[in-house]
Design a protein around this motif. Structure first.
Motif, mmCIF file in Angstrom:
data_model
loop_
_atom_site.group_PDB
_atom_site.id
_atom_site.type_symbol
_atom_site.label_atom_id
_atom_site.label_comp_id
_atom_site.label_asym_id
_atom_site.label_seq_id
_atom_site.Cartn_x
_atom_site.Cartn_y
_atom_site.Cartn_z
ATOM 1 N N ARG A 93 -6.490 0.309 3.492
ATOM 2 C CA ARG A 93 -7.819 0.843 3.769
ATOM 3 C C ARG A 93 -8.858 -0.260 3.924
ATOM 4 O O ARG A 93 -9.823 -0.115 4.686
ATOM 5 N N SER A 94 -8.692 -1.367 3.231
ATOM 6 C CA SER A 94 -9.672 -2.450 3.333
ATOM 7 C C SER A 94 -9.616 -3.138 4.697
ATOM 8 O O SER A 94 -10.658 -3.438 5.292
ATOM 9 N N PHE A 145 -5.784 1.529 -1.150
ATOM 10 C CA PHE A 145 -7.215 1.242 -1.010
ATOM 11 C C PHE A 145 -7.470 -0.256 -0.893
ATOM 12 O O PHE A 145 -8.292 -0.701 -0.081
ATOM 13 N N LEU A 146 -6.778 -1.042 -1.703
ATOM 14 C CA LEU A 146 -6.991 -2.490 -1.708
ATOM 15 C C LEU A 146 -6.362 -3.188 -0.510
ATOM 16 O O LEU A 146 -6.774 -4.296 -0.159
ATOM 17 N N THR A 147 -5.381 -2.583 0.103
ATOM 18 C CA THR A 147 -4.671 -3.246 1.200
ATOM 19 C C THR A 147 -4.979 -2.605 2.546
ATOM 20 O O THR A 147 -5.800 -3.100 3.317
ATOM 21 N N THR A 183 2.755 1.577 -3.585
ATOM 22 C CA THR A 183 1.938 1.837 -4.781
ATOM 23 C C THR A 183 0.971 3.007 -4.586
ATOM 24 O O THR A 183 0.359 3.449 -5.559
ATOM 25 N N ARG A 184 0.805 3.457 -3.324
ATOM 26 C CA ARG A 184 -0.108 4.559 -3.015
ATOM 27 C C ARG A 184 -1.532 4.273 -3.496
ATOM 28 O O ARG A 184 -1.997 3.145 -3.392
ATOM 29 N N SER A 185 -2.240 5.246 -3.989
ATOM 30 C CA SER A 185 -3.650 5.257 -4.388
ATOM 31 C C SER A 185 -4.354 3.899 -4.376
ATOM 32 O O SER A 185 -4.898 3.477 -3.361
ATOM 33 N N TRP A 186 -4.327 3.179 -5.511
ATOM 34 C CA TRP A 186 -5.110 1.942 -5.605
ATOM 35 C C TRP A 186 -4.571 0.868 -4.669
ATOM 36 O O TRP A 186 -5.335 0.089 -4.090
ATOM 37 N N GLY A 187 -3.269 0.801 -4.514
ATOM 38 C CA GLY A 187 -2.690 -0.206 -3.626
ATOM 39 C C GLY A 187 -3.089 0.016 -2.186
ATOM 40 O O GLY A 187 -3.397 -0.927 -1.455
ATOM 41 N N GLY A 200 0.807 -1.212 0.000
ATOM 42 C CA GLY A 200 0.000 0.000 0.000
ATOM 43 C C GLY A 200 0.840 1.260 0.000
ATOM 44 O O GLY A 200 0.550 2.215 -0.726
#
Length: 267
Positions: free
Chosen positions: A102-103, A98-100, A92-96, A89
């Motif tokens: 933040r989830s 969110f998927l790791t 990779t920032r942004s999408w990474g 996370g």
């Protein structure tokens, strides 16, 4: 370095005694002798006998083996998953993120003890269930700490220099970034282990953790509470073991953090 010696010795001694429990000349921790119920300290039973006539010292040492096994195993599993998610996370920032990170933060919306109670109630008590619950509870903590530390170091000169030499992202994350954020992760690990020991003991105290007659500090406190007026020392031993273990673990990892962190090693 001096700060490291005492807590390391205490934690090492506790772990060593717990690991050596099968080799020590101890009575069977689950063998009952009602004739010696609530007996005080005596030869062959240095801490006395509990409400069922079981040897207190033997149950204390075997209980340490149970509590520490669950705590360390859950912290290691949570650390592996949480650190991996935080590294991905943060890198990779942004999408990474969110998927790791933040989830898994959804888990933090639930009070840890209530979530543990719910899962253990649904799946049934036992060491395996405790390991699963505690691992899930502590993944977000590792992920958040790792994520924040990766963001703090990813733009440093030594990271950019390693990248310029052609290092892959995997090499950068695990060989360059991870060693430089080990200090905060050690502190998080100490907190996870200490908290896991407390929650395991608490659930065992409520009858939702380790299944009797297996020894556990929480079960010992539960049994001693009912007889605390007749034998108050039975409540002292497991409470003292819990306090000493948690305090020593926190002091050890604080000392390790100060030793390994280059920002404090110079002072």
């Amino acid at each position: 370095m001096r700060r490291l010696i005492l807590p390391a010795g205490v934690v090492g001694l506790i772990v060593l005694v717990a690991l050596a429990a099968p080799l020590l000349p101890l009575p069977d921790p689950i063998r009952q002798d009602v004739a010696q119920r609530l007996a005080g300290p005596m030869s062959g039973s240095w801490l006395g006998r509990d409400e069922f006539g079981r040897d207190v010292l033997s149950r204390l040492i075997w209980g340490a083996r149970t509590s520490l096994s669950v705590a360390f195993a859950s912290a290691v599993v949570a650390g592996l998953f949480g650190v991996t998610l935080g590294l991905i996370g943060g890198w990779t920032r942004s999408w990474g993120a969110f998927l790791t990170v933040r989830s898994v933060e959804i888990i933090m919306c639930f009070p840890p003890v209530l979530l543990a109670l719910l899962v253990v109630t649904l799946l049934g008590p036992g060491a395996g269930t405790l390991l699963l619950v505690l691992s899930v509870l502590y993944v977000p903590g590792f992920a958040r700490v790792t994520y924040a530390e990766v963001l703090a170091v990813k733009g440093r000169d030594y990271v950019e220099a390693t990248r310029a030499l052609g290092a892959t992202s995997t090499h950068l994350l695990f060989r360059t970034v991870l060693p430089n954020i080990a200090g905060p992760l050690l502190v998080q690990f100490s907190l996870a282990v200490a908290a896991a020991v407390v929650i395991e003991s608490g659930l065992s105290f409520l009858g939702l953790g380790v299944v009797p007659p297996s020894p556990s500090w929480g079960l010992m406190i539960r049994g001693a509470r009912a007889t605390m007026e007749q034998a108050p020392l039975l409540l002292l031993w497991p409470c003292a073991a819990l306090t000493l273990t948690i305090l020593a673990m926190n002091l050890l990892c604080d000392a390790l953090r100060d030793l390994l962190d280059p920002r404090t090693a110079e002072h």
